[in-house]
Design a protein around this motif. Sequence first.
Motif, PDB file in Angstrom:
ATOM      1  N   PRO A  47       0.841  -1.198   0.000  1.00 24.80           N
ATOM      2  CA  PRO A  47       0.000   0.000   0.000  1.00 24.80           C
ATOM      3  C   PRO A  47       0.878   1.250   0.000  1.00 24.80           C
ATOM      4  O   PRO A  47       2.063   1.188   0.353  1.00 24.80           O
ATOM      5  CB  PRO A  47      -0.785  -0.116   1.309  1.00 24.80           C
ATOM      6  N   GLU A  57       1.583  -6.331   2.214  1.00 24.26           N
ATOM      7  CA  GLU A  57       0.284  -6.641   2.785  1.00 24.26           C
ATOM      8  C   GLU A  57      -0.453  -7.625   1.887  1.00 24.26           C
ATOM      9  O   GLU A  57      -0.513  -7.445   0.680  1.00 24.26           O
ATOM     10  CB  GLU A  57      -0.547  -5.367   2.934  1.00 24.26           C
ATOM     11  N   SER A  59      -3.810  -8.414   0.835  1.00 22.57           N
ATOM     12  CA  SER A  59      -5.041  -7.632   0.943  1.00 22.57           C
ATOM     13  C   SER A  59      -6.301  -8.442   0.724  1.00 22.57           C
ATOM     14  O   SER A  59      -7.368  -8.042   1.192  1.00 22.57           O
ATOM     15  CB  SER A  59      -5.008  -6.449  -0.026  1.00 22.57           C
ATOM     16  N   SER A  60      -6.214  -9.561   0.017  1.00 24.82           N
ATOM     17  CA  SER A  60      -7.405 -10.392  -0.130  1.00 24.82           C
ATOM     18  C   SER A  60      -7.036 -11.794  -0.581  1.00 24.82           C
ATOM     19  O   SER A  60      -6.054 -12.002  -1.284  1.00 24.82           O
ATOM     20  CB  SER A  60      -8.402  -9.772  -1.118  1.00 24.82           C
ATOM     21  N   LEU A  94      -1.761  -8.488   7.304  1.00 24.08           N
ATOM     22  CA  LEU A  94      -3.103  -8.621   6.733  1.00 24.08           C
ATOM     23  C   LEU A  94      -4.110  -8.220   7.787  1.00 24.08           C
ATOM     24  O   LEU A  94      -3.794  -8.146   8.979  1.00 24.08           O
ATOM     25  CB  LEU A  94      -3.365 -10.052   6.246  1.00 24.08           C
TER      26      LEU A  94
END
Length: 140
Positions: A47, A57, A59-60, A94
Motif C-alpha cells: 500500500p 500486505e 489484501s485479499s 493482513l
Amino acid sequence: MPDSFIESYTLEKRQTLWSNIIGRNLADVLVVDGEAGLAGFLCFGQPKTLKGTDVYELSSIYIDPANVRQGIGQALYNECERMLRTLKAQRVTLWALDSNERALHFYTQQGFIPTGEISKECANDVILHDIELAKDLSVK
C-alpha cells in the motif's frame, strides 16, 4: 460479513475495482483456474504507506465455496510467500474480521500472529472489527 454489505458490492463496482488494481499495477494478483472458472485468487502488494519498505500486505484471498478444502488457498499462499521472499520482504501483514474463524485459523497455521491493532468499520449499520496479523519472513 452482513448480507447487506456483500450485496452492496455490485458486479460493476467489482469490475471497476479489479480493473483499477490490475490496470494500474497496484498489486500482484494470483489466480487459480478451476473446471468451472475461477477457483480462487490472492492479492498482495505494498500500500502507499508501505512503498519502499520491506513490508507487504496480503489484501485479499478468496476461494470459491465449491473449491474450499482442496488446497487452493494453501497453494496460493505458498506462491505468495515465495514471491515475497524473492522481493526480499521481511514482513507481511493482513487484516481479517475477528469473527472469521476459518480465515484466522488458516492464517495462524501459516505463522501469522495478531499484532494487537484493531480497526472498526461501519458496514450498513453493522460495526465490523478487523484485527491485524503479521508474519516475520526474515525467519524461515
